[in-house]
Write an enzyme that holds these catalytic residues in place. Structure first.
Site, mmCIF file in Angstrom:
data_model
loop_
_atom_site.group_PDB
_atom_site.id
_atom_site.type_symbol
_atom_site.label_atom_id
_atom_site.label_comp_id
_atom_site.label_asym_id
_atom_site.label_seq_id
_atom_site.Cartn_x
_atom_site.Cartn_y
_atom_site.Cartn_z
ATOM 1 N N ARG A 184 0.817 -1.213 0.000
ATOM 2 C CA ARG A 184 0.000 0.000 0.000
ATOM 3 C C ARG A 184 0.850 1.262 0.000
ATOM 4 O O ARG A 184 0.323 2.374 -0.115
ATOM 5 C CB ARG A 184 -0.910 0.024 1.244
ATOM 6 N N TYR A 221 0.690 4.201 -2.549
ATOM 7 C CA TYR A 221 -0.422 5.148 -2.350
ATOM 8 C C TYR A 221 -0.192 5.976 -1.083
ATOM 9 O O TYR A 221 -0.160 7.201 -1.126
ATOM 10 C CB TYR A 221 -1.730 4.369 -2.256
ATOM 11 N N ASN A 249 -13.485 7.333 3.573
ATOM 12 C CA ASN A 249 -14.382 6.593 2.662
ATOM 13 C C ASN A 249 -15.558 7.420 2.165
ATOM 14 O O ASN A 249 -16.397 7.850 2.953
ATOM 15 C CB ASN A 249 -14.986 5.369 3.363
ATOM 16 N N VAL A 283 -16.574 -2.031 -0.422
ATOM 17 C CA VAL A 283 -17.744 -2.698 0.148
ATOM 18 C C VAL A 283 -19.079 -2.153 -0.387
ATOM 19 O O VAL A 283 -19.982 -2.934 -0.696
ATOM 20 C CB VAL A 283 -17.682 -2.689 1.691
ATOM 21 N N PHE A 333 -21.567 -4.640 -2.485
ATOM 22 C CA PHE A 333 -22.878 -5.044 -1.955
ATOM 23 C C PHE A 333 -24.005 -4.620 -2.895
ATOM 24 O O PHE A 333 -24.934 -5.381 -3.157
ATOM 25 C CB PHE A 333 -23.109 -4.446 -0.557
ATOM 26 N N ARG A 366 -17.382 0.799 9.726
ATOM 27 C CA ARG A 366 -16.863 1.824 8.818
ATOM 28 C C ARG A 366 -17.832 3.000 8.846
ATOM 29 O O ARG A 366 -18.985 2.856 9.255
ATOM 30 C CB ARG A 366 -16.763 1.302 7.374
ATOM 31 N N ASP A 411 -7.429 -6.406 8.025
ATOM 32 C CA ASP A 411 -8.663 -5.603 7.975
ATOM 33 C C ASP A 411 -8.869 -4.824 9.278
ATOM 34 O O ASP A 411 -9.042 -5.420 10.341
ATOM 35 C CB ASP A 411 -9.849 -6.547 7.753
ATOM 36 N N PRO A 412 -8.863 -3.475 9.232
ATOM 37 C CA PRO A 412 -9.058 -2.722 10.474
ATOM 38 C C PRO A 412 -10.447 -2.975 11.078
ATOM 39 O O PRO A 412 -11.423 -3.107 10.350
ATOM 40 C CB PRO A 412 -8.931 -1.257 10.038
HETATM 41 P P1 NAD Z 1 -11.053 7.957 -9.122
HETATM 42 O O1 NAD Z 1 -10.124 6.849 -9.468
HETATM 43 O O2 NAD Z 1 -12.473 7.829 -9.567
HETATM 44 O O3 NAD Z 1 -10.500 9.363 -9.633
HETATM 45 C C1 NAD Z 1 -9.148 9.631 -9.838
HETATM 46 C C2 NAD Z 1 -9.014 10.296 -11.206
HETATM 47 O O4 NAD Z 1 -7.640 10.621 -11.435
HETATM 48 C C3 NAD Z 1 -9.446 9.376 -12.343
HETATM 49 O O5 NAD Z 1 -10.298 10.075 -13.213
HETATM 50 C C4 NAD Z 1 -8.112 9.020 -13.028
HETATM 51 O O6 NAD Z 1 -8.258 8.720 -14.401
HETATM 52 C C5 NAD Z 1 -7.292 10.262 -12.762
HETATM 53 N N1 NAD Z 1 -5.844 10.041 -12.802
HETATM 54 C C6 NAD Z 1 -5.138 9.037 -12.224
HETATM 55 N N2 NAD Z 1 -3.820 9.176 -12.488
HETATM 56 C C7 NAD Z 1 -3.712 10.314 -13.238
HETATM 57 C C8 NAD Z 1 -2.611 10.985 -13.836
HETATM 58 N N3 NAD Z 1 -1.355 10.543 -13.705
HETATM 59 N N4 NAD Z 1 -2.848 12.099 -14.559
HETATM 60 C C9 NAD Z 1 -4.117 12.574 -14.715
HETATM 61 N N5 NAD Z 1 -5.193 11.973 -14.183
HETATM 62 C C10 NAD Z 1 -4.988 10.860 -13.454
HETATM 63 O O7 NAD Z 1 -10.989 8.122 -7.539
HETATM 64 P P2 NAD Z 1 -11.807 9.064 -6.562
HETATM 65 O O8 NAD Z 1 -12.434 8.175 -5.550
HETATM 66 O O9 NAD Z 1 -12.645 10.026 -7.313
HETATM 67 O O10 NAD Z 1 -10.610 9.835 -5.854
HETATM 68 C C11 NAD Z 1 -10.273 11.183 -6.161
HETATM 69 C C12 NAD Z 1 -9.168 11.649 -5.209
HETATM 70 O O11 NAD Z 1 -9.660 11.576 -3.860
HETATM 71 C C13 NAD Z 1 -7.917 10.783 -5.266
HETATM 72 O O12 NAD Z 1 -6.793 11.623 -5.163
HETATM 73 C C14 NAD Z 1 -8.035 9.900 -4.045
HETATM 74 O O13 NAD Z 1 -6.774 9.510 -3.561
HETATM 75 C C15 NAD Z 1 -8.770 10.807 -3.080
HETATM 76 N N6 NAD Z 1 -9.512 10.019 -2.066
HETATM 77 C C16 NAD Z 1 -10.670 9.347 -2.394
HETATM 78 C C17 NAD Z 1 -11.336 8.604 -1.405
HETATM 79 C C18 NAD Z 1 -12.625 7.859 -1.694
HETATM 80 O O14 NAD Z 1 -13.222 7.291 -0.753
HETATM 81 N N7 NAD Z 1 -13.126 7.818 -2.913
HETATM 82 C C19 NAD Z 1 -10.816 8.539 -0.112
HETATM 83 C C20 NAD Z 1 -9.626 9.214 0.161
HETATM 84 C C21 NAD Z 1 -8.989 9.974 -0.815
HETATM 85 N N1 UDP Z 2 -15.966 -5.934 2.977
HETATM 86 C C1 UDP Z 2 -16.896 -6.964 3.008
HETATM 87 N N2 UDP Z 2 -17.320 -7.469 1.816
HETATM 88 C C2 UDP Z 2 -16.892 -6.999 0.612
HETATM 89 C C3 UDP Z 2 -15.956 -5.944 0.577
HETATM 90 C C4 UDP Z 2 -15.504 -5.442 1.796
HETATM 91 O O1 UDP Z 2 -17.324 -7.415 4.092
HETATM 92 O O2 UDP Z 2 -17.345 -7.503 -0.424
HETATM 93 C C5 UDP Z 2 -15.536 -5.363 4.265
HETATM 94 C C6 UDP Z 2 -14.026 -5.285 4.438
HETATM 95 O O3 UDP Z 2 -13.536 -6.465 5.004
HETATM 96 C C7 UDP Z 2 -13.897 -4.105 5.375
HETATM 97 C C8 UDP Z 2 -15.064 -3.198 5.006
HETATM 98 O O4 UDP Z 2 -15.979 -4.019 4.294
HETATM 99 O O5 UDP Z 2 -14.054 -4.506 6.715
HETATM 100 C C9 UDP Z 2 -14.676 -2.009 4.137
HETATM 101 O O6 UDP Z 2 -13.891 -2.482 3.055
HETATM 102 P P1 UDP Z 2 -13.397 -1.547 1.872
HETATM 103 O O7 UDP Z 2 -12.415 -2.327 1.082
HETATM 104 O O8 UDP Z 2 -14.570 -0.994 1.161
HETATM 105 O O9 UDP Z 2 -12.713 -0.293 2.565
HETATM 106 P P2 UDP Z 2 -11.624 -0.090 3.730
HETATM 107 O O10 UDP Z 2 -11.308 -1.416 4.394
HETATM 108 O O11 UDP Z 2 -10.462 0.535 3.063
HETATM 109 O O12 UDP Z 2 -12.337 0.831 4.670
#
Ligand code: NAD
Ligand code: UDP
Ligand code: UDP
Length: 321
Positions: A152, A155, A184, A197, A201, A221, A283-284
């Site tokens: 991980r 990232y 999330n 998740v 689901f 979560r 898994d947290p």
């Molecule tokens: P996503 O994958 O849908 O969006 C990311 C976008 O970035 C995509 O459109 C992808 O094509 C683009 N991208 C990736 N690499 C690139 C590059 N090198 N140049 C240009 N574009 C590029 O994900 P998201 O869920 O919309 O996440 C958006 C941002 O929020 C990310 O930075 C992510 O780390 C952050 N974030 C999201 C969550 C979440 O729960 N969704 C949680 C924490 C942080």
């Molecule tokens: N999880 C689950 N079934 C699934 C996918 C995830 O029970 O099909 C559980 C997973 O073990 C975790 C929680 O859902 O406890 C959230 O998982 P996710 O990967 O969405 O996010 P994160 O662990 O990064 O919060």
């Protein structure tokens, strides 16, 4: 000079959204257009898609540019939201070196751009900067517990280094920076097959397949609806220059995974049953944001309950399944 001349003809704020064709980015572009901004959406379409922003193409105030943020970008803007980065483990582990480059080289390029044009710049950071936390819930003061050589790390460490760069450009070059640590988030346009998740689901329920609950489903979560998150990001950008963050953004209301499965079954009217699967080893038990800082500084609290956001997410997936 260029900037001053262009402002005479264009009074709209010019906003760059990197990763604008992604899940969160597409909602942010929509919101900024609705707020009267000129929006430049930059994306390399690695995990984003044109479908996410197809309805915006054609608006005279929306511009789409295919571009990889690991390469320099020369445009003229007033504000930058840096969201470009794959967010789900299966996406960011597909090409981990590119993931780190996206966070680190990407940050350097957008910060260099912000420095040249004197733009305000916001970084979409993540709760993953806390790693496998030893403190619950996490406040921004916690420095985290991250394995720098694990799967991980591309990232987590990439995002941590991006935060470092943001604060060094702030200290060294007096840039106006904002860092949001996002927890999330869910909603329409989230990926259907990234193993997370909520999407798992919902898709399973709509297909009438068993819902795969890992472990006994008692782990908790908290899920933030995307409109709430976008409101938080916009408020953070508009906050006084002295408020840089980092600031947590997420929904602190916790649900067990078992409860989530039951809600999805009830809301979809699915005949699916629940199927137990082994709990992944790392898994947290719990993940919950402490959002006291966002509340105090931005007056921000999430307002969309899971019972309200899930049906909208289900509607989105129903059209695609
Ligand atoms: P996503 O994958 O849908 O969006 C990311 C976008 O970035 C995509 O459109 C992808 O094509 C683009 N991208 C990736 N690499 C690139 C590059 N090198 N140049 C240009 N574009 C590029 O994900 P998201 O869920 O919309 O996440 C958006 C941002 O929020 C990310 O930075 C992510 O780390 C952050 N974030 C999201 C969550 C979440 O729960 N969704 C949680 C924490 C942080
Ligand atoms: N999880 C689950 N079934 C699934 C996918 C995830 O029970 O099909 C559980 C997973 O073990 C975790 C929680 O859902 O406890 C959230 O998982 P996710 O990967 O969405 O996010 P994160 O662990 O990064 O919060
Ligand atoms: N950069 C960019 N667009 C700009 C200005 C800079 O993409 O409008 C990139 C440029 O490629 C540079 C990086 O941002 O490598 C960092 O710029 P900065 O001015 O901070 O550093 P330097 O140019 O001195 O490396």
């Amino acid at each position: 000079m260029t900037q001053r001349v262009s402002r005479v003809y264009n009074t709209r704020r010019r906003v760059l959204v990197t990763g604008g064709a992604g899940f969160i980015g597409s909602h942010l572009c929509e919101r900024l257009l609705a707020d009267g901004c000129d929006v430049l959406c930059v994306d390399n379409f690695f995990t984003g898609t044109k479908d996410n922003i197809a309805h915006l193409i054609g608006s005279p105030h929306f511009e789409l540019m295919r571009h990889d943020v690991t390469f320099p970008l020369y445009v003229e803007v007033d504000e930058i939201y840096n969201l470009a980065c794959p967010a789900a483990p299966i996406h960011y582990q597909y090409d981990p070196v590119q993931t780190t480059k996206t966070s680190v080289h990407g940050a350097i390029n957008v910060l260099g751009l912000a420095k040249r044009v004197k733009a305000k710049i916001l970084q979409a950071s993540t709760s993953e900067v806390y790693g496998d936390p030893q403190v619950h819930p996490q406040t921004e003061a916690y420095w985290g517990h991250v394995n720098p050589v694990g799967l991980r790390a591309c990232y987590d460490e990439g995002k941590r280094c991006a935060e470092t760069l943001f604060f060094d450009y702030h200290r060294q070059h007096k840039l106006r920076v904002k860092v949001a640590r996002i927890f999330n988030t869910y909603g329409p346009r989230m990926h259907s097959n990234d193993g997370r998740v909520v999407s798992n689901f919902v898709v399973q329920a709509l297909k009438g397949e068993p819902l795969t609950v890992y472990g006994d489903g008692s782990q908790t979560r908290s899920f933030c609806y995307v409109d709430d998150l976008v409101e938080g990001l916009v408020r953070l950008m508009a906050s006084p220059d002295e408020f840089t963050g980092p600031v947590n953004m997420g929904n602190p209301v916790e649900f067990t995974i078992g409860e989530l499965a039951q809600q999805v079954i009830a809301l979809t009217g699915s005949k699916s049953r629940i199927e137990g699967k082994p709990l992944p080893s790392d898994d947290p038990r719990q993940r919950q944001p402490d959002i006291a800082l966002a509340k105090a500084k931005l007056g921000w609290v999430p307002t969309v309950a899971l019972a309200e956001g899930l049906p909208k997410t289900i509607d989105y997936f129903r059209k695609g399944v």
